[in-house]
Design a protein around this motif. Structure first.
Motif, PDB file in Angstrom:
ATOM      1  N   VAL A   1       0.919  -1.202   0.114  1.00 40.18           N
ATOM      2  CA  VAL A   1       0.059  -0.119  -0.014  1.00 40.18           C
ATOM      3  C   VAL A   1       0.793   1.203  -0.223  1.00 40.18           C
ATOM      4  O   VAL A   1       0.688   2.123  -0.961  1.00 40.18           O
ATOM      5  N   ALA A   2       1.927   1.375   0.820  1.00 42.24           N
ATOM      6  CA  ALA A   2       2.702   2.368   0.911  1.00 42.24           C
ATOM      7  C   ALA A   2       3.592   2.600  -0.458  1.00 42.24           C
ATOM      8  O   ALA A   2       3.589   3.718  -1.018  1.00 42.24           O
ATOM      9  N   GLN A   3       3.794   1.521  -1.250  1.00 44.01           N
ATOM     10  CA  GLN A   3       4.728   1.786  -2.589  1.00 44.01           C
ATOM     11  C   GLN A   3       3.653   2.149  -3.395  1.00 44.01           C
ATOM     12  O   GLN A   3       3.962   2.895  -4.135  1.00 44.01           O
ATOM     13  N   ALA A   4       2.354   1.780  -3.312  1.00 41.70           N
ATOM     14  CA  ALA A   4       1.526   2.103  -4.557  1.00 41.70           C
ATOM     15  C   ALA A   4       1.079   3.786  -4.184  1.00 41.70           C
ATOM     16  O   ALA A   4       0.896   4.360  -5.101  1.00 41.70           O
ATOM     17  N   ARG A   5       0.930   3.818  -2.723  1.00 38.21           N
ATOM     18  CA  ARG A   5       0.404   5.466  -2.704  1.00 38.21           C
ATOM     19  C   ARG A   5       1.644   6.349  -3.200  1.00 38.21           C
ATOM     20  O   ARG A   5       1.637   7.360  -3.708  1.00 38.21           O
ATOM     21  N   ARG A   6       2.850   5.873  -3.090  1.00 38.89           N
ATOM     22  CA  ARG A   6       4.057   6.441  -3.427  1.00 38.89           C
ATOM     23  C   ARG A   6       4.131   6.806  -5.105  1.00 38.89           C
ATOM     24  O   ARG A   6       4.260   7.729  -5.466  1.00 38.89           O
ATOM     25  N   GLY A   7       3.779   5.565  -5.557  1.00 42.60           N
ATOM     26  CA  GLY A   7       3.519   5.700  -6.961  1.00 42.60           C
ATOM     27  C   GLY A   7       2.638   6.719  -7.609  1.00 42.60           C
ATOM     28  O   GLY A   7       2.622   7.371  -8.676  1.00 42.60           O
ATOM     29  N   ILE A   8       1.529   6.367  -6.749  1.00 44.35           N
ATOM     30  CA  ILE A   8       0.144   7.362  -7.340  1.00 44.35           C
ATOM     31  C   ILE A   8       0.491   8.799  -7.113  1.00 44.35           C
ATOM     32  O   ILE A   8       0.271   9.484  -7.989  1.00 44.35           O
ATOM     33  N   ASP A   9       1.348   9.272  -5.963  1.00 43.93           N
ATOM     34  CA  ASP A   9       1.765  10.463  -5.730  1.00 43.93           C
ATOM     35  C   ASP A   9       2.826  11.011  -6.741  1.00 43.93           C
ATOM     36  O   ASP A   9       2.571  12.235  -7.060  1.00 43.93           O
ATOM     37  N   GLU A  10       3.601  10.125  -6.998  1.00 48.15           N
ATOM     38  CA  GLU A  10       4.510  10.575  -7.874  1.00 48.15           C
ATOM     39  C   GLU A  10       3.843  10.875  -9.496  1.00 48.15           C
ATOM     40  O   GLU A  10       3.998  11.852  -9.910  1.00 48.15           O
ATOM     41  N   ALA A  11       2.857  10.018  -9.850  1.00 45.57           N
ATOM     42  CA  ALA A  11       2.261  10.337 -10.847  1.00 45.57           C
ATOM     43  C   ALA A  11       1.392  11.721 -10.776  1.00 45.57           C
ATOM     44  O   ALA A  11       1.477  12.682 -11.985  1.00 45.57           O
ATOM     45  N   THR A  12       0.959  11.850  -9.504  1.00 45.78           N
ATOM     46  CA  THR A  12       0.196  13.237  -9.533  1.00 45.78           C
ATOM     47  C   THR A  12       1.026  14.399  -9.739  1.00 45.78           C
ATOM     48  O   THR A  12       0.278  15.370 -10.148  1.00 45.78           O
ATOM     49  N   ARG A  13       2.062  14.373  -9.096  1.00 42.77           N
ATOM     50  CA  ARG A  13       3.026  15.609  -9.034  1.00 42.77           C
ATOM     51  C   ARG A  13       3.605  15.546 -10.558  1.00 42.77           C
ATOM     52  O   ARG A  13       4.450  16.493 -10.825  1.00 42.77           O
ATOM     53  N   SER A  14       3.443  14.896 -11.271  1.00 42.73           N
ATOM     54  CA  SER A  14       4.112  14.929 -12.764  1.00 42.73           C
ATOM     55  C   SER A  14       3.343  14.357 -13.858  1.00 42.73           C
ATOM     56  O   SER A  14       2.158  14.304 -13.735  1.00 42.73           O
ATOM     57  N   ASP A  15       3.815  14.298 -15.234  1.00 42.58           N
ATOM     58  CA  ASP A  15       3.211  13.803 -16.255  1.00 42.58           C
ATOM     59  C   ASP A  15       3.474  12.264 -16.599  1.00 42.58           C
ATOM     60  O   ASP A  15       3.676  12.008 -17.556  1.00 42.58           O
ATOM     61  N   GLY A  16       3.981  11.593 -15.592  1.00 41.13           N
ATOM     62  CA  GLY A  16       4.547  10.472 -15.542  1.00 41.13           C
ATOM     63  C   GLY A  16       3.416   9.418 -15.422  1.00 41.13           C
ATOM     64  O   GLY A  16       2.381   9.801 -15.225  1.00 41.13           O
ATOM     65  N   LEU A  17       3.801   7.967 -15.759  1.00 39.14           N
ATOM     66  CA  LEU A  17       2.898   6.859 -15.618  1.00 39.14           C
ATOM     67  C   LEU A  17       3.020   6.035 -14.574  1.00 39.14           C
ATOM     68  O   LEU A  17       4.355   5.315 -14.357  1.00 39.14           O
ATOM     69  N   PHE A  18       2.232   5.560 -13.786  1.00 38.05           N
ATOM     70  CA  PHE A  18       2.460   4.408 -12.681  1.00 38.05           C
ATOM     71  C   PHE A  18       1.645   3.422 -13.140  1.00 38.05           C
ATOM     72  O   PHE A  18       0.422   3.386 -13.535  1.00 38.05           O
ATOM     73  N   HIS A  19       2.185   2.331 -13.265  1.00 46.51           N
ATOM     74  CA  HIS A  19       1.538   1.036 -13.865  1.00 46.51           C
ATOM     75  C   HIS A  19       1.655  -0.090 -12.763  1.00 46.51           C
ATOM     76  O   HIS A  19       2.525  -0.763 -12.452  1.00 46.51           O
ATOM     77  N   LEU A  20       0.522  -0.402 -12.142  1.00 44.32           N
ATOM     78  CA  LEU A  20       0.351  -1.360 -10.988  1.00 44.32           C
ATOM     79  C   LEU A  20      -0.260  -2.471 -11.760  1.00 44.32           C
ATOM     80  O   LEU A  20      -1.122  -2.265 -12.656  1.00 44.32           O
ATOM     81  N   TRP A  21       0.216  -3.758 -11.267  1.00 47.91           N
ATOM     82  CA  TRP A  21      -0.483  -5.089 -11.986  1.00 47.91           C
ATOM     83  C   TRP A  21      -0.354  -6.142 -10.817  1.00 47.91           C
ATOM     84  O   TRP A  21       0.513  -6.298  -9.797  1.00 47.91           O
ATOM     85  N   PHE A  22      -1.341  -7.058 -11.037  1.00 53.02           N
ATOM     86  CA  PHE A  22      -1.335  -8.429 -10.212  1.00 53.02           C
ATOM     87  C   PHE A  22      -2.219  -9.347 -10.870  1.00 53.02           C
ATOM     88  O   PHE A  22      -2.826  -9.059 -11.923  1.00 53.02           O
ATOM     89  N   HIS A  23      -2.584 -10.528 -10.219  1.00 52.64           N
ATOM     90  CA  HIS A  23      -3.507 -11.630 -10.744  1.00 52.64           C
ATOM     91  C   HIS A  23      -4.569 -11.614  -9.823  1.00 52.64           C
ATOM     92  O   HIS A  23      -4.644 -11.249  -8.566  1.00 52.64           O
ATOM     93  N   PRO A  24      -6.138 -11.752 -10.328  1.00 55.56           N
ATOM     94  CA  PRO A  24      -7.045 -11.826  -9.355  1.00 55.56           C
ATOM     95  C   PRO A  24      -6.754 -13.091  -8.465  1.00 55.56           C
ATOM     96  O   PRO A  24      -7.311 -12.830  -7.281  1.00 55.56           O
ATOM     97  N   ASN A  25      -6.167 -13.941  -8.751  1.00 58.41           N
ATOM     98  CA  ASN A  25      -5.930 -14.993  -7.861  1.00 58.41           C
ATOM     99  C   ASN A  25      -5.063 -14.701  -6.583  1.00 58.41           C
ATOM    100  O   ASN A  25      -4.543 -15.406  -5.680  1.00 58.41           O
ATOM    101  N   ASN A  26      -4.499 -13.387  -6.617  1.00 61.32           N
ATOM    102  CA  ASN A  26      -3.618 -12.834  -5.390  1.00 61.32           C
ATOM    103  C   ASN A  26      -4.517 -12.476  -4.393  1.00 61.32           C
ATOM    104  O   ASN A  26      -3.825 -12.404  -3.194  1.00 61.32           O
ATOM    105  N   LEU A  27      -5.877 -12.130  -4.646  1.00 59.20           N
ATOM    106  CA  LEU A  27      -6.972 -11.730  -3.724  1.00 59.20           C
ATOM    107  C   LEU A  27      -7.478 -13.241  -2.980  1.00 59.20           C
ATOM    108  O   LEU A  27      -8.356 -13.823  -3.214  1.00 59.20           O
ATOM    109  N   ILE A  28      -6.403 -13.696  -1.890  1.00 61.83           N
ATOM    110  CA  ILE A  28      -6.703 -15.018  -1.375  1.00 61.83           C
ATOM    111  C   ILE A  28      -7.900 -14.818  -0.095  1.00 61.83           C
ATOM    112  O   ILE A  28      -8.480 -15.529  -0.023  1.00 61.83           O
ATOM    113  N   GLN A  29      -7.487 -13.698   0.560  1.00 64.23           N
ATOM    114  CA  GLN A  29      -8.297 -13.523   1.901  1.00 64.23           C
ATOM    115  C   GLN A  29      -8.693 -12.014   2.075  1.00 64.23           C
ATOM    116  O   GLN A  29      -8.292 -11.409   1.381  1.00 64.23           O
TER     117      GLN A  29
END
Length: 326
Positions: free
Chosen positions: A232-260
């Motif tokens: 969560v901390a890393q994702a917030r960091r990436g989103i905030d970086e993108a907010t302050r710039s013209d950059g792109l933050f690309h988050l990825w995962f599998h649906p099967n990562n949501l186990i619990q």
């Protein structure tokens, strides 16, 4: 104007069928996770790129796949141990849910049967068969495919993608997963933003920034007890970086990562942070296809280059990446 891309490897059992000892918890979590993701994306109005294994869209099959040039034994688990597990082999109901979602998702490809394109045994004929079959099935559903996500991020045969009319693919991340990524970004101050680039085949590489579920197990429990959820901390960091710039933050995962439930909560917390950023700034959420479209218009591309990390350089020594890419 910064942007965020979220891409998912939607595969059910096909993400594990070639493994000698598949992780049971993740194998069984695929359907649940798929539905949870759709619910959360609708709740927060977040469009994502869903890269779907083509076989999931079949109504049925005999498990033989005559004429498919796969290696001997490639479909062995489908013919044997999972012969009676249609819930792992087929997912047309889930694809229908995806297409009916309120969020404007992009339908993308994750190949036909999760063949690893960068392996020496995957020749051009096999790569072509995987792409062509996935495109045929999509066409039967009235769908087109602009974006491709390589199974296990194993990049290869990009020329085959280009010849098939695909526009974009997800390249490997320039930063490591798990603990290594936290060291890279917080101690070495490396950015989580990535730059889409056009390769020599005319494909737009939309590199990954962060694998959302690469810090798990006991380490995650300890970190959450003394600090916070590291991803969560890393994702917030990436989103905030993108907010302050013209950059792109690309988050990825599998649906099967949501186990619990705590895995659901991780995604919810990230999407809530993204929602707040969108409300107060001009940050946008894009799909991979949308990124490729604007790059084709000359907006947000640095020119043709072929970074080593985009070409699938072996990062298997980094923390948790070997398991996380399954």
């Amino acid at each position: 104007m910064g942007s965020v891309v979220i891409s998912l490897d939607a595969e059910l059992g096909w993400g594990f069928h070639d493994m000698a000892d598949p992780p049971r918890d993740r194998v069984e979590a695929g359907r649940r996770g798929w539905s949870v993701c759709l619910e959360l994306f609708d709740e927060f109005d977040v469009p994502a790129t869903w890269a779907v294994v083509g076989h999931l869209m079949l109504a049925d099959c005999d498990g033989q796949h005559d004429g498919h040039p796969a290696p001997d034994g490639w479909f062995a688990r489908e013919r044997g141990a999972w012969a009676d597990r249609e819930d792992l082999r087929f997912g047309s109901d889930l694809v229908e849910d995806l297409l009916a979602a309120d969020a404007d998702h992009e339908f993308a490809s994750h190949s036909f049967s999760h063949v690893l394109f960068g392996r020496p045994e995957t020749d051009r004929a096999l790569a072509r068969a995987e792409i062509e079959r996935a495109l045929e099935i999509a066409e039967e559903w009235g769908l087109s495919i602009d974006s491709f996500v390589y199974p296990r991020n194993d990049v290869g045969h990009r020329d085959v993608l280009a010849e098939a009319g695909i526009s974009a693919y997800r390249g490997r991340s320039p930063t490591r997963d798990g603990v290594g990524g936290i060291v890279d970004t917080r101690l070495r101050n490396r950015s989580l933003l990535v730059q889409p680039v056009v390769d020599e085949h005319g494909l737009v590489n939309v590199p990954a920034s962060l694998f959302c579920y690469s810090f798990e197990g006991p380490r995650r429990t300890v970190a959450e007890s003394i600090w916070t959820d590291p991803m969560v901390a890393q994702a917030r960091r990436g989103i905030d970086e993108a907010t302050r710039s013209d950059g792109l933050f690309h988050l990825w995962f599998h649906p099967n990562n949501l186990i619990q439930p705590r895995d659901d909560q991780r995604l919810r917390t990230i999407l809530a942070h993204l929602e707040r950023a969108r409300e107060r700034t001009d940050l946008t959420v894009e799909t991979m296809g949308a990124v490729a479209d604007r790059v084709a218009r000359g907006d947000g591309v640095t020119g043709q280059r072929d970074p080593e990390w985009a070409e699938g350089r072996d990062l298997s020594g980094s923390d948790s990446v070997r398991a996380s890419l399954e």
